[in-house]
Design a protein around this motif. Structure first.
Motif, short mmCIF file in Angstrom:
data_model
loop_
_atom_site.label_atom_id
_atom_site.label_comp_id
_atom_site.label_asym_id
_atom_site.label_seq_id
_atom_site.Cartn_x
_atom_site.Cartn_y
_atom_site.Cartn_z
N SER A 202 0.86 -1.18 0.00
CA SER A 202 0.00 0.00 0.00
C SER A 202 0.89 1.23 0.00
CB SER A 202 -0.86 0.06 1.26
OG SER A 202 -1.50 -1.15 1.46
N VAL B 250 0.70 5.47 0.91
CA VAL B 250 -0.03 6.64 1.39
C VAL B 250 0.76 7.86 0.95
CG1 VAL B 250 -0.83 7.89 3.41
CG2 VAL B 250 -0.87 5.38 3.39
N ALA C 285 -5.24 15.37 -5.53
CA ALA C 285 -5.10 13.92 -5.43
C ALA C 285 -5.63 13.20 -6.67
CB ALA C 285 -5.83 13.40 -4.20
N LYS D 99 -4.35 9.96 -8.69
CA LYS D 99 -5.15 8.75 -8.60
C LYS D 99 -5.37 8.10 -9.96
CE LYS D 99 -8.16 8.79 -4.62
NZ LYS D 99 -9.13 9.76 -4.09
N ASP E 157 -3.32 5.20 -10.95
CA ASP E 157 -3.39 4.06 -10.06
C ASP E 157 -3.06 2.74 -10.77
OD1 ASP E 157 -4.30 2.95 -7.45
OD2 ASP E 157 -5.63 1.87 -8.83
N SER F 185 -3.02 -0.44 -3.10
CA SER F 185 -3.89 0.54 -2.44
C SER F 185 -3.16 1.87 -2.37
CB SER F 185 -4.23 0.03 -1.03
OG SER F 185 -4.38 1.11 -0.15
N SER G 230 -3.67 5.79 -1.12
CA SER G 230 -4.54 6.72 -0.41
C SER G 230 -3.79 8.00 -0.09
CB SER G 230 -5.05 6.08 0.88
OG SER G 230 -3.96 5.65 1.66
N PHE G 231 -4.51 9.01 0.34
CA PHE G 231 -3.92 10.32 0.55
C PHE G 231 -4.24 10.84 1.94
CE2 PHE G 231 -4.49 9.59 -3.88
CZ PHE G 231 -3.33 10.07 -4.46
#
Length: 907
Positions: A781, A783, A792, A796, A799, A810, A812-813
RNA sequence: GGACGCUUAGCUCAGUUGGUUCAGAGCGUCGCCCUUACAAGGCGAAGGUCGUAGGUUCGACUCCUACAGCGUCCACCA
C-alpha cells in the motif's frame, strides 16, 4: 509469407533460417538494384574492392556493415541508393597464390610461360576468387549485384589504358632508371607506400679503405657491407676539416681492389660514424643522388633475387646478399680491414606483401609525375568540397600531398594490366590504347615488329579509377551506361581504412579531378570529385589492444561469429562498439550485446502478436493511431520523435555508434521497460474493447516504426517481424518502406515531466522493495501526502500504472500528520510517499536508507548555498543560472526538511 | 626527429556550445524475483577526488599550458 500465428514464434530468436530466407528473398526480387530515376536523388557508394584473394575479416565486417547501414538508411529516406560491389585483381597477392599452387606441382610460372600462366590465374579466379563477395551476402549487404565489377574486367582495362595514354601524352608519365624498392622474393619493384619500416637491431660495420700511395685510410661505416662491391666513391662533408686533405685522392676498394675517388658532398653527416660514407649509387637512394651530382657510374651488383651478380669478384658471385655479407666481413677481418663492429638500431624496410627485406635497386621503371595531380586534389579537401570524418585526417593528407613523390607504377609481374607502351625494333616507343593505335603513332607498318612493354601496372593504377570505371568509362556510351555514369557519379560516401588514405583515397581524388571533366563536361570540382564524404573506419583490436590480424591469429572468424550470434547481432555489436575515429577493442563475447538485443526485439514482437491475436487491432488510418491517448501514449510518441531527431542528427555526422545507442536505449528502456509495461494495465484492465484495440494498434504502429528505424542496422530480424506483424503486399520489403520523419509536434515537455513524476513514484517504491528485500510479488500500500496545491485526483488516475509496475494495490492520501507509524518513506518532487511496512520493516535498514538520501540532498543543498553566497557568482553569472540555483535551493531545503522529519519519526 | 589521437567505475565506453538532481551506460559483482513477451529476462544496490601539475573563469570531466603513460601516421644517418 506474412501473418504468423503466435505459436510459430519461439521464445528465443534463432537467426540462421531467418537470415537465409530473407537474403534470398531480397536477391530474388532484385530489391538491391538501383536504376536511374529522375524523381529521386541518387545516393551512391562504391565498395573499396577487396582483394580477389581475400576472405572476410573483422575489418571487412565493420567497413561493410557501415556501408550497408548508410545505403539502407538512405534508401528508406527516399534516395535511389546504389552500392556498387566488386573485387580487386591484387597483382602481387594473386600472382603469389597461383605461383604457390604451381610450386606444389613442382613448377614455376616460367615453366608455363606468360600466356599460360595468366590463363591459369583466370582459372583460379573463376574457381576460388571472390569468396569474400559471397561472404558479404551472409552479412546482409545490400549491394547492387547487377553492377559487380572486377578491376581486370575488359571495360576497366580500357579505362586503365585510356588514362595511361592521356597522362603520357600530357607528359605526366615518364620512364626512368631510378632506385626503386625491390622485393627480391616477388621479383618486382614496389612503390614507396608499399614498404613497411620497422626498427631492428643490427650491426654497424667500420671498414677501412686504404688510400693509395699513403699510409692513410678512409674508414667508412655501413650496415650493408655486401653492397661495397657497388661502391664508386667515398664521400665526406665539404666542411669537414678532418678530411679536407683527402678530397680528390683515390681510395682502394678492398676485396675488389678497385680505385675509387674521395669526393665532397653536402649529404654526408659529419657527426655520424666516421663522417665518411661509401657511395653505392645502384643500391641506395641517397647514394644514387650523390652519384648523379658527381657523374659517377652506377654498377649493379645483385640480381633480381638479391644474389651477387657478375660485377663482383668471382668468389662472391651467386651468393645471397646475407651470405655475401658474412663472407665479405670474414675476408675483411682476415685482412685487418674490419676496424670495429657496433650494435646499431635502424629501420628496415619490408615488402608489405611478403615481409621480405626490400633492396634498393636501380632499374628501369615507369613513373607518374604527382605534383600537378596533387595540387587540385589537395585544394578540394582543404576547402571542404570533400569532407573527412573524422576531420583530423585532413592534416595527414595535407602533409602527404605537399610532400608527394612520383609514383612508381611499373611492376615486374605477369598478373595485371600490361603497360600500354609499344617499342619498335629500333627502340622508339609510344603509349597507345591498342597496338593499331601504336602503329599509327609510330608510323609502323602492320607487318613490322612491334613489342609491348613486358611490365604490368601497379594494382592501384586501376583502383584509382574505380568510382567511374565501374560505369564502364570510357566506353560508357557504347555500353549503354552513359546515364548511369551521369546519375551515379560523383559518389556520396566512401568508407575506408585510414591505412589506404595515400594508396587509394588520395589517388582517387586526383584521378577524379583529372579525368571526370571529360564526362561531366564541367571543370566544377564539386561535380568531378569521386566522393563527397570520406568515413575513416576504426582499427579493430583484440582485448590486449593488438590489431587483429591473420598473422597474430587473434581475430575471431567472422563467419563463425555470424553462425553463432546471427548477422544482425554481429552488425549491431560492432557498430555499438565503434566510435568515429577511435579504435575498437573487440572480443567475441561482446556479441552478446547484439544477440541479447535481437532477442529483446523478438520477444517484444511476440508480446504484441499474442495480444493482437487475443484483443484485435483497430483499423489502420495514419502512421500512428491517436485514439484513446493517455499519458504513456503521449509520452512514448514524444520519446519516439526525439529519438528520430537524435538519429537523424547522429547519422548526418556519421556518429554511428551513437545511432545504435540512441535506438537501443529508446527501444529497450523507453518502449519495452516503460511503455509496454504500462499498456498492460490497460490491455488487462476494464476499458472498452475499442480502446484496447486502439492501444494494440498504436503499440504495433510504434513497433513497426522502430523496426524501420532499426532496419539499416539489423536488416534480417526487422524484416522477419515487419512481415509478421501486418499483412504486406507480395514482394514488399521493409527495406523499401519509408523511414518515419520526425514531427516536433509530438514532442511534449509537459508530458515528459508528468511521466517523470509517475516514473519516480514507481522507482521509489521499487527501491524500498529492493532495499528491504521484499519479493516483487508482495503487494504494497502507499499513502501519499501532497504538497500544497496538488490535487489527489491528478495522481489517482495513474493508479493502474502503480498497480502494474510497482505492485501498489492501495493508494490513499492524507493531509495531516497521520502518517502510518511503521513505514518507509520517500520524497518525490516535493510530495511525500509512505509505504506502510508493519511487520516487514527493518527500522535500521530504513534509517540507513534515509540517512543516505539525507546526505545526498544535503550535499546538493550545501553546494547550491555556497554558490549563492558567493557574491561573484551572483554578480557575474547569467540571470537564468542564478534563478535556477535559487529554485534548486528551495526544492532541496524542502525535500531535506521532509526527509529529516520522517527520519525522526522512526526513532 | 615531426604530426596526430587517447587517458572517466574492476572491464569496454557515453558525456553535443564550461553551470553538481549528468559524473552516466553496458558487461562483471551483490541482493530479491522463473510476475502469463523475454532468466539472452525484470527490479534494486555497491563502485569513480573524470592520467599528473599548473592556468583561465564567479564556476571545468568539459577551455589553455606543461609533464607522464599508451597508441597511430610520416620522415630517417650510411
Amino acid at each position: 509469407m506474412n501473418e504468423f500465428s503466435t505459436s510459430t514464434l519461439t521464445k528465443v530468436y534463432s537467426p540462421a533460417e531467418v537470415e537465409k530466407k530473407w537474403y534470398e528473398y531480397w536477391e530474388r526480387n532484385r530489391l538491391f538494384h538501383a536504376r536511374v530515376n529522375p524523381d529521386k536523388k541518387p545516393y551512391t557508394i562504391v565498395i573499396p574492392p577487396p582483394n580477389v584473394t581475400g576472405v572476410l575479416h573483422m575489418g571487412h565486417i565493420l567497413n561493410n556493415t557501415l556501408q550497408d547501414v548508410f545505403i539502407r538508411y538512405k534508401r528508406m529516406k527516399g534516395f535511389e541508393a546504389c552500392w556498387i560491389p566488386g573485387t580487386d585483381h591484387a597483382g602481387i597477392a594473386t600472382q603469389n597464390v597461383v605461383e604457390k599452387s604451381l610450386m606444389k606441382e613442382g613448377k614455376t610460372r616460367h615453366d608455363l610461360g606468360r600466356e599460360k600462366f595468366i590463363e591459369r590465374v583466370w582459372e583460379w579466379k573463376r574457381q576460388y576468387g571472390g569468396v569474400i563477395i559471397k561472404q558479404l551476402r551472409t552479412l546482409g549487404c545490400s549491394c547492387d549485384w547487377d553492377r559487380e565489377r572486377f578491376t581486370m574486367d575488359e571495360s576497366l582495362s580500357a579505362a586503365v589504358r585510356e588514362v595511361f595514354v592521356r597522362l603520357y601524352d600530357d607528359g605526366l608519365i615518364y620512364r626512368g632508371n631510378y632506385i626503386v624498392n625491390w622485393c627480391p622474393k616477388d621479383h618486382t619493384a614496389i612503390s614507396d607506400d608499399e614498404v613497411n619500416y620497422s626498427d631492428q637491431t643490427g650491426k654497424l660495420y667500420y671498414i677501412k679503405y686504404p688510400i693509395a700511395g699513403t699510409s692513410d685510410a678512409a674508414i667508412v661505416a655501413t650496415t650493408r657491407p655486401e653492397t661495397m662491391f657497388g661502391d664508386v666513391a667515398v664521400a665526406v662533408n665539404p666542411t669537414d676539416e678532418r678530411y679536407a686533405h683527402l678530397i680528390g685522392k683515390m681510395a682502394t676498394l678492398p676485396l675488389a681492389n678497385k680505385p675509387i675517388p674521395i669526393i665532397a658532398d653536402e649529404y654526408v653527416d659529419k657527426e655520424f660514424g666516421t663522417g665518411m660514407v661509401k657511395i653505392t649509387p645502384a643500391h641506395d637512394p641517397n647514394d644514387y643522388w650523390v652519384g648523379q651530382r658527381h657523374n659517377l657510374p652506377q654498377p649493379v651488383v645483385m640480381d633480381i633475387s638479391a644474389r651477387m651478380n657478375n660485377n663482383v669478384p668471382p668468389k662472391y658471385r651467386g651468393l645471397d646478399r646475407y651470405e655475401a655479407r658474412k663472407l665479405a666481413l670474414a675476408d675483411l677481418d682476415a685482412q685487418g680491414l674490419l676496424v670495429k663492429t657496433e650494435d646499431h638500431t635502424y629501420a628496415v624496410g619490408r615488402c608489405y606483401r611478403c615481409e621480405t627485406v626490400i633492396e634498393p635497386y636501380l632499374s628501369d621503371q615507369w613513373f607518374v609525375r604527382m605534383k600537378p595531380l596533387a595540387e587540385p586534389a589537395l585544394k578540394v579537401v582543404l576547402d571542404g568540397t570533400i569532407k573527412f570524418y573524422p576531420n583530423r585526417w585532413v592534416k595527414v593528407y595535407e602533409h602527404w600531398m605537399t610532400n608527394v613523390r612520383d609514383w612508381c607504377i611499373s611492376r615486374q609481374l605477369w598478373w595485371g594490366h600490361r603497360i600500354p607502351v609499344y617499342y619498335t625494333a629500333d627502340g622508339r616507343f609510344t603509349a597507345a590504347r591498342s597496338e593499331q593505335e601504336a602503329r599509327i603513332r609510330l608510323g609502323v607498318q602492320p607487318d613490322d615488329p612491334l613489342r609491348q612493354d613486358e611490365d604490368v601496372l601497379d594494382t592501384w593504377f586501376s583502383s584509382w579509377l574505380w568510382p567511374f570505371s565501374v560505369h564502364d568509362w570510357p566506353q560508357h556510351e557504347k555500353a549503354g551506361k552513359a546515364q548511369d555514369l551521369a546519375y551515379f557519379y560523383p559518389t556520396d560516401t566512401l568508407v575506408t581504412a585510414p591505412e589506404i588514405l595515400f594508396f587509394w583515397v588520395a589517388r582517387m581524388i586526383m584521378s577524379g579531378l583529372r579525368f571526370a571533366p571529360s564526362f561531366t563536361g564541367t571543370d566544377e570540382p564539386s561535380k568531378n570529385i569521386p566522393f563527397r564524404d570520406v568515413y575513416f573506419t576504426s582499427i579493430v583490436r583484440d582485448a590486449k589492444g593488438r590489431k587483429m590480424s591473420k598473422s597474430l591469429g587473434n581475430s575471431p572468424e567472422p563467419l563463425d561469429l555470424i553462425a553463432e550470434y546471427g548477422a544482425d547481432a554481429v552488425r549491431f555489436t560492432i557498430l555499438y562498439l565503434a566510435p568515429l575515429g577511435q579504435d575498437i577493442i573487440y572480443a567475441k563475447e561482446k556479441n552478446e550485446i547484439g544477440r541479447n538485443f535481437a532477442n529483446k526485439i523478438w520477444n517484444a514482437g511476440r508480446f504484441l502478436l499474442m495480444n493482437r491475436d487475443q484483443i484485435g487491432e483497430a483499423p489502420k488510418t495514419a502512421e500512428f493511431n491517436t485514439d484513446h491517448l493517455d499519458l504513456a501514449d503521449r509520452w512514448i510518441l514524444s520519446r519516439f520523435h526525439s529519438t528520430l531527431l537524435d538519429v537523424e542528427n547522429a547519422m548526418e555526422n556519421y556518429e554511428i555508434n551513437k545511432v545504435t545507442k540512441v535506438i537501443y536505449d529508446y527501444f529497450w528502456h523507453d518502449y519495452c521497460d516503460w511503455y509496454v509495461e504500462m499498456i498492460k494495465s490497460r490491455l488487462y484492465g476494464d476499458e472498452p474493447a475499442e480502446a484496447k484495440q486502439a492501444v494494440i494498434a498504436r503499440a504495433l504502429d510504434l513497433f513497426d516504426a522502430a523496426l524501420r528505424l532499426l532496419h539499416p542496422i539489423m536488416p534480417f530480424i526487422t524484416e522477419e517481424l515487419w512481415q509478421s506483424i501486418r499483412p504486406r503486399a507480395a514482394n514488399d520489403s521493409i527495406m523499401r518502406a519509408a523511414m518515419s520523419e520526425p514531427d516536433r509536434s509530438f514532442i511534449n515537455k509537459q508530458v515528459e515531466d508528468e511521466m517523470a513524476f509517475v516514473q519516480n513514484v514507481i522507482e521509489s517504491v521499487r527501491a524500498i522493495r529492493g532495499e528491504m528485500s521484499i519479493a516483487p510479488s508482495k503487494e504494497l500500500s502507499v499513502v501519499m501526502k501532497l504538497r500544497d496545491g496538488r490535487d489527489a485526483d491528478s495522481i489517482k488516475k495513474y493508479d493502474g500504472y502503480f498497480r502494474r509496475l510497482a505492485r501498489v494495490t492501495s493508494l490513499s492520501f492524507i493531509t495531516d500528520q497521520s502518517r502510518p507509524r511503521l513505514s518507509a518513506t520517500a520524497v518525490v518532487q516535493g510530495d511525500e510517499l509512505f509505504v506502510p511496512l508493519e511487520g516487514i520493516i527493518d527500522i535500521e535498514v530504513e534509517k540507513a536508507r534515509l540517512r543516505k538520501e539525507i546526505e545526498r540532498v544535503s550535499s546538493l543543498l550545501k553546494s547550491v548555498q555556497a554558490k549563492l553566497s558567493n557574491e561573484n557568482f551572483v554578480a557575474k553569472a547569467p540571470k537564468e543560472v542564478v534563478e535556477k540555483e535559487q529554485e534548486k535551493l528551495n526544492t532541496f531545503s524542502e525535500t531535506l526538511e521532509k526527509l529529516q522529519r520522517n527520519y525522526a519519526a522512526l526513532s
